[in-house]
Design a protein around this motif. Structure first.
Motif, PDB file in Angstrom:
ATOM      1  N   SER A  22       5.438  -8.033   8.296  1.00  8.81           N
ATOM      2  CA  SER A  22       4.150  -7.340   8.352  1.00  8.81           C
ATOM      3  C   SER A  22       4.029  -6.334   7.205  1.00  8.81           C
ATOM      4  O   SER A  22       5.046  -5.856   6.676  1.00  8.81           O
ATOM      5  N   PRO A  23       2.804  -5.979   6.822  1.00 11.38           N
ATOM      6  CA  PRO A  23       2.613  -4.944   5.798  1.00 11.38           C
ATOM      7  C   PRO A  23       3.244  -3.608   6.210  1.00 11.38           C
ATOM      8  O   PRO A  23       3.780  -2.889   5.370  1.00 11.38           O
ATOM      9  N   GLY A  24       3.209  -3.320   7.508  1.00 12.72           N
ATOM     10  CA  GLY A  24       3.858  -2.089   7.980  1.00 12.72           C
ATOM     11  C   GLY A  24       5.356  -2.112   7.750  1.00 12.72           C
ATOM     12  O   GLY A  24       5.954  -1.107   7.367  1.00 12.72           O
ATOM     13  N   GLU A  73      -2.301   1.355 -10.956  1.00 10.93           N
ATOM     14  CA  GLU A  73      -3.269   0.321 -10.571  1.00 10.93           C
ATOM     15  C   GLU A  73      -3.711  -0.582 -11.720  1.00 10.93           C
ATOM     16  O   GLU A  73      -3.858  -1.786 -11.540  1.00 10.93           O
ATOM     17  N   SER A  74      -3.893  -0.029 -12.907  1.00 12.11           N
ATOM     18  CA  SER A  74      -4.358  -0.856 -14.026  1.00 12.11           C
ATOM     19  C   SER A  74      -3.291  -1.864 -14.479  1.00 12.11           C
ATOM     20  O   SER A  74      -3.602  -2.812 -15.186  1.00 12.11           O
ATOM     21  N   GLU A  82      -3.554  -7.368  -3.761  1.00 10.18           N
ATOM     22  CA  GLU A  82      -3.716  -7.876  -2.391  1.00 10.18           C
ATOM     23  C   GLU A  82      -2.688  -7.232  -1.458  1.00 10.18           C
ATOM     24  O   GLU A  82      -3.006  -6.881  -0.323  1.00 10.18           O
ATOM     25  N   ILE A  83      -1.464  -7.060  -1.931  1.00 15.39           N
ATOM     26  CA  ILE A  83      -0.436  -6.381  -1.128  1.00 15.39           C
ATOM     27  C   ILE A  83      -0.868  -4.939  -0.868  1.00 15.39           C
ATOM     28  O   ILE A  83      -0.708  -4.423   0.244  1.00 15.39           O
ATOM     29  N   LEU A  84      -1.438  -4.288  -1.872  1.00 12.54           N
ATOM     30  CA  LEU A  84      -1.951  -2.921  -1.676  1.00 12.54           C
ATOM     31  C   LEU A  84      -3.014  -2.899  -0.582  1.00 12.54           C
ATOM     32  O   LEU A  84      -3.004  -2.021   0.283  1.00 12.54           O
ATOM     33  N   THR A 107       0.741   4.628   1.870  1.00 13.56           N
ATOM     34  CA  THR A 107       1.294   3.493   2.619  1.00 13.56           C
ATOM     35  C   THR A 107       1.170   2.202   1.813  1.00 13.56           C
ATOM     36  O   THR A 107       2.084   1.368   1.815  1.00 13.56           O
ATOM     37  N   SER A 108       0.070   2.041   1.106  1.00 14.53           N
ATOM     38  CA  SER A 108      -0.088   0.819   0.313  1.00 14.53           C
ATOM     39  C   SER A 108       0.921   0.778  -0.836  1.00 14.53           C
ATOM     40  O   SER A 108       1.453  -0.284  -1.143  1.00 14.53           O
ATOM     41  N   LEU A 109       1.204   1.925  -1.455  1.00 15.68           N
ATOM     42  CA  LEU A 109       2.234   1.962  -2.499  1.00 15.68           C
ATOM     43  C   LEU A 109       3.591   1.587  -1.907  1.00 15.68           C
ATOM     44  O   LEU A 109       4.333   0.801  -2.497  1.00 15.68           O
ATOM     45  N   GLU A 110       3.905   2.131  -0.749  1.00 19.19           N
ATOM     46  CA  GLU A 110       5.177   1.805  -0.099  1.00 19.19           C
ATOM     47  C   GLU A 110       5.263   0.308   0.224  1.00 19.19           C
ATOM     48  O   GLU A 110       6.318  -0.307   0.036  1.00 19.19           O
TER      49      GLU A 110
END
Length: 139
Positions: A22-24, A73-74, A82-84, A107-110
């Motif tokens: 999971s993403p979490g 991000e760039s 998509e993972i972010l 959380t998205s960076l992690e």
């Protein structure tokens, strides 16, 4: 400082297994990967443990992670973006200390760090090397 390319052992998972994570869970792993990298970057010059702790905490707090995400991000591919997105949506628990958007970005960076650790350690090392860490944090 430790080279980003070899600060962690690598793990290779089959694609089928990776897709079940999971993403979490990716964010959980990525949090550890990110913090270990940050810790390795502040080992030199030698200092008191409290100084290490202050420097690392300043870099791993949600606000700093969100800032680091924006700086990367760039450089990210479509797959990484998509993972972010998936990681941002996985930020289910809300921090009372920070804005929910900042918490989602952290959380998205992690999640991205966890994903790259499992799929592409060279890419992870490249992105970590792009981080602009503050060497002047209190010692």
């Amino acid at each position: 400082m430790a080279s980003p390319a070899n600060f962690l052992p690598t793990i290779t998972l089959p694609t089928a297994q990776l897709q079940t994570i999971s993403p979490g869970a990716l964010a959980y792993l990525g949090d550890a990967v990110y913090e270990l990298y940050i810790r390795s970057q502040y080992l030199l010059p030698p200092k008191r443990l409290q100084s290490y702790h202050q420097q690392v905490v300043a870099q791993v707090r949600a606000e700093s992670q969100a800032h680091h995400l924006r700086s990367l991000e760039s450089l990210l591919t479509g797959e990484e973006l998509e993972i972010l997105r998936r990681g941002r949506n996985a930020a289910s628990s809300r921090s009372k200390r920070v804005n929910p958007e900042i918490y989602q970005q952290a959380t998205s960076l992690e999640a991205l760090m966890g994903y790259l650790y499992l799929t592409n350690p060279q890419r992870l090392a490249y992105l970590l090397a792009q981080l602009k860490l503050d060497p002047t944090l209190e010692e």
